[in-house]
Design a protein around this motif. Sequence first.
Motif, PDB file in Angstrom:
ATOM      1  N   ARG A 146      10.768 -16.180   4.789  1.00  0.00           N
ATOM      2  CA  ARG A 146      10.043 -14.924   4.632  1.00  0.00           C
ATOM      3  C   ARG A 146       9.427 -14.539   5.966  1.00  0.00           C
ATOM      4  O   ARG A 146       8.965 -15.389   6.716  1.00  0.00           O
ATOM      5  N   THR A 147       9.388 -13.237   6.245  1.00  0.00           N
ATOM      6  CA  THR A 147       8.728 -12.775   7.458  1.00  0.00           C
ATOM      7  C   THR A 147       7.309 -12.351   7.100  1.00  0.00           C
ATOM      8  O   THR A 147       7.095 -11.642   6.114  1.00  0.00           O
ATOM      9  N   PRO A 148       6.313 -12.807   7.867  1.00  0.00           N
ATOM     10  CA  PRO A 148       4.926 -12.462   7.554  1.00  0.00           C
ATOM     11  C   PRO A 148       4.652 -10.981   7.830  1.00  0.00           C
ATOM     12  O   PRO A 148       5.246 -10.377   8.724  1.00  0.00           O
ATOM     13  N   THR A 149       3.714 -10.420   7.062  1.00  0.00           N
ATOM     14  CA  THR A 149       3.312  -9.031   7.276  1.00  0.00           C
ATOM     15  C   THR A 149       2.395  -8.953   8.494  1.00  0.00           C
ATOM     16  O   THR A 149       1.905  -9.978   8.983  1.00  0.00           O
ATOM     17  N   LEU A 150       2.145  -7.744   8.960  1.00  0.00           N
ATOM     18  CA  LEU A 150       1.241  -7.572  10.105  1.00  0.00           C
ATOM     19  C   LEU A 150      -0.160  -8.069   9.773  1.00  0.00           C
ATOM     20  O   LEU A 150      -0.842  -8.640  10.627  1.00  0.00           O
ATOM     21  N   LEU A 178      -3.866 -14.800  10.792  1.00  0.00           N
ATOM     22  CA  LEU A 178      -3.533 -16.053  11.454  1.00  0.00           C
ATOM     23  C   LEU A 178      -4.064 -16.089  12.877  1.00  0.00           C
ATOM     24  O   LEU A 178      -4.597 -17.107  13.333  1.00  0.00           O
ATOM     25  N   ALA A 179      -3.968 -14.968  13.586  1.00  0.00           N
ATOM     26  CA  ALA A 179      -4.498 -14.894  14.953  1.00  0.00           C
ATOM     27  C   ALA A 179      -6.016 -15.091  14.954  1.00  0.00           C
ATOM     28  O   ALA A 179      -6.564 -15.790  15.817  1.00  0.00           O
TER      29      ALA A 179
END
Length: 131
Positions: free
Chosen positions: A80-84, A90-91
């Motif tokens: 799965r690709t993470p959303t913005l 996470l940052a």
Amino acid sequence: MSRIRARFWDPTGARYGLPSYPWRMAPPHLLTLRQLAARGLRPGGQGVQALLQWASRRYRARGGVRAAYLYDIRFALPKRTPTLRQLGALAKANAARRTCPDCSRDVGYVLSRRLGVCNDCAERREMEHAA
């Protein structure tokens, strides 16, 4: 096949409950989690399909057997690709792990849980206690 490898050869699953293969002898369609991840895949809800087992001198005190779970690549799904928003969260979390609570600087590395502060502040505290 050597005795050690024969001990782990159980493709029917009669001995261990799951099909079991010795090191480097699993069928090519069965991969570990790391191998799936390297191909950009995830298990996709499937359970463990088989075991990869090998004898280890390093863990002899614990029975000397190591194991890895194997998943079928045919049932694997793309990662799965993470959303913005997820990437932003996470940052922020990683920035909090790098920020020293004493000097409030982003030190550029994850703080030691044992020290709880950056290396400079830990050294300063050590000097204060020594004096």
